[in-house]
Write an enzyme that holds these catalytic residues in place. Structure first.
Site, mmCIF file in Angstrom:
data_model
loop_
_atom_site.group_PDB
_atom_site.id
_atom_site.type_symbol
_atom_site.label_atom_id
_atom_site.label_comp_id
_atom_site.label_asym_id
_atom_site.label_seq_id
_atom_site.Cartn_x
_atom_site.Cartn_y
_atom_site.Cartn_z
ATOM 1 N N LYS A 186 0.819 -1.202 0.000
ATOM 2 C CA LYS A 186 0.000 0.000 0.000
ATOM 3 C C LYS A 186 0.869 1.275 0.000
ATOM 4 O O LYS A 186 2.081 1.211 0.161
ATOM 5 C CB LYS A 186 -0.941 -0.010 1.213
ATOM 6 C CG LYS A 186 -2.000 -1.136 1.157
ATOM 7 C CD LYS A 186 -2.902 -1.055 -0.054
ATOM 8 C CE LYS A 186 -4.247 -1.731 0.113
ATOM 9 N NZ LYS A 186 -4.261 -3.177 -0.083
HETATM 10 C C1 LIG Z 1 -5.581 -3.966 0.687
HETATM 11 C C2 LIG Z 1 -7.037 -3.775 0.773
HETATM 12 C C3 LIG Z 1 -7.784 -4.170 1.895
HETATM 13 C C4 LIG Z 1 -7.246 -5.048 2.982
HETATM 14 O O1 LIG Z 1 -6.100 -4.623 3.585
HETATM 15 P P1 LIG Z 1 -5.083 -5.665 4.288
HETATM 16 O O2 LIG Z 1 -4.246 -4.716 5.101
HETATM 17 O O3 LIG Z 1 -4.296 -6.310 3.196
HETATM 18 O O4 LIG Z 1 -5.856 -6.586 5.105
HETATM 19 C C5 LIG Z 1 -9.132 -3.848 1.953
HETATM 20 N N1 LIG Z 1 -9.726 -3.209 0.951
HETATM 21 C C6 LIG Z 1 -9.062 -2.822 -0.162
HETATM 22 C C7 LIG Z 1 -9.795 -2.088 -1.229
HETATM 23 C C8 LIG Z 1 -7.699 -3.117 -0.299
HETATM 24 O O5 LIG Z 1 -7.059 -2.773 -1.412
#
Ligand SMILES: *Cc1c(COP(=O)(O)O)cnc(C)c1O
Length: 399
Positions: A186
């Site tokens: 992210k």
């Molecule tokens: C990455 C993501 C999540 C979940 O996040 P994690 O930290 O990987 O559990 C939820 N929603 C969206 C749209 C994402 O891209």
């Protein structure tokens, strides 16, 4: 979009601060930690940046959604509307809460279509989770207006749009709750991690208690002496993650600046493709520019374009066929596959169908996705951009 590209001395220094004191837990150990609270400091800095009253750091973006749903009291018997283009985590969290996910169409923002949202609301709808997908804003004001008419709370899944804004206001602060992810790919990363934002004190307290086994965090008694108003779970963030988050958050402005510059270069090159159009972004200034999406007029042209780009060494993402992010490719959802003997949540305890999902249920989304070509935007792209630009120029000549 990955903050891992800029991990450096700042992160090392923050982490060493934690290791030198030897306190990994976010609560307690008052003497040993000598006033260092990395998770709490990260929460404070994040809330201040976004202009929200409360921030609660959690163990992942998935956990953030789960905690948000719990704080709003969503569970069995309820429906939660989200969109068919997201990451699986959004609906996994709804299922884990015991509720039934309902999927709305997307429009050319690549986010929830407010018109379709209206059609999907039933008396059972107890939350709406629009996703600010691929770095930019959902039509959050229109979505909130509809939700407000029905008195339904909105959770903004802002996992992919950390630092994004709409008319100067941070995404994740429009709805009742905003959730974020800091997983390893992210925009800013703590390896695994997430955040819950809210301006509602009671929602914050419920979230904070639920994410820590229900402990009521009564400051007048020691840890272990606290009581509980309800059961909870462990979704806590630890100090090393908080340390990483602090260092990464300071880099966010530069990250966004670089991504925006990279995205602009690709957009310029794609502009010369015949009959091209771009993803609709409600406020381009607040786009975090983690992705760049353009549309061809038909699926056939999009496939042709994809082929030219791929052969030129710049393979794009074609989300229509993407198994992580797009509804028809979620075979476990469509086929109702469960780890449980009973088949829950797709079957009820008596073995009857509880919820089921047709592969062709989202025809408007299919049509939009079939025409969309996407490039992920990195922070450091200087080596890739010439290749992608050349490929886009080639597509412009050949299409
Ligand atoms: C990455 C993501 C999540 C979940 O996040 P994690 O930290 O990987 O559990 C939820 N929603 C969206 C749209 C994402 O891209």
């Amino acid at each position: 979009m990955p903050g891992f590209e800029v991990l450096g001395e700042e992160e090392k220094k923050e982490i060493l601060d934690v290791l030198e004191r030897g306190v990994l837990f976010r609560y307690g150990f008052d003497e040993q930690r000598k006033g260092i609270f990395k998770v709490a400091s990260f929460e404070k800095a994040f809330a201040e940046m976004c202009g929200a009253r409360y921030a609660l750091a959690v163990s992942s973006g998935t956990a953030a959604l789960k905690v948000a749903l719990a704080a709003l009291g969503v569970g069995p018997g309820d429906e939660v509307i989200t969109q068919g283009f997201t990451f699986v985590a959004t609906w996994e969290s709804i299922i884990d809460a015991g509720a039934v996910p309902v999927f709305a169409e997307i429009d050319e923002t690549l986010c929830m279509d407010p018109i379709d949202l209206k059609k999907k609301i039933t008396p059972k709808t107890k939350a709406i989770i629009p996703v600010h997908m691929c770095g930019a804003q959902a039509r959050i004001r229109e979505i909130l207006a509809i939700a407000d008419q029905h008195g339904i709370p909105v959770i903004e899944d802002t996992a992919q749009s950390c630092g994004g804004t709409l008319d100067g206001r941070y995404l994740g602060t429009f709805g009742k709750v905003g959730t974020f992810s800091f997983d390893s790919v992210k925009t800013i990363t703590t390896g695994e991690g997430g955040m819950v934002l809210t301006n509602d004190e009671e929602v914050y307290i419920r979230a904070s208690e639920f994410h820590d086994h229900g402990h009521d965090h009564d400051p007048t008694v020691g840890r272990g002496q606290e009581k509980r108003r309800f059961f909870g779970m462990n979704y806590r963030m630890m100090e090393i993650q908080g340390a990483l988050g602090l260092a990464q958050l300071r880099k966010l402005p530069q990250i966004l600046e670089r991504q925006r510059a990279n995205q602009a270069q690709l957009q310029e090159a794609a502009g010369s493709i015949k009959n091209v159009s771009f993803r609709e972004v409600p406020d381009p200034e607040g786009d975090t520019a983690t992705f760049f999406t353009f549309f061809l007029p038909t699926k056939e042209l999009a496939l042709q374009c994809k082929k030219i780009l791929t052969e030129a060494g710049a393979a794009p993402i074609y989300f229509l066929e993407n198994a992580w992010h797009y509804y028809p490719e979620w075979e476990h959802l469509i086929e109702g596959k469960s780890i449980l003997r009973t088949g829950w949540p797709f079957r009820d305890e008596a073995g009857g169908i509880r919820c089921s999902y047709r592969k062709d249920a989202l025809s408007q989304s299919d049509s939009i996705m079939s025409r969309a070509i996407t490039y992920p935007i990195a922070i450091q792209m200087d080596n890739q951009i010439p290749t992608i630009r050349d490929a886009l120029n080639k597509a412009a000549q050949e299409l």
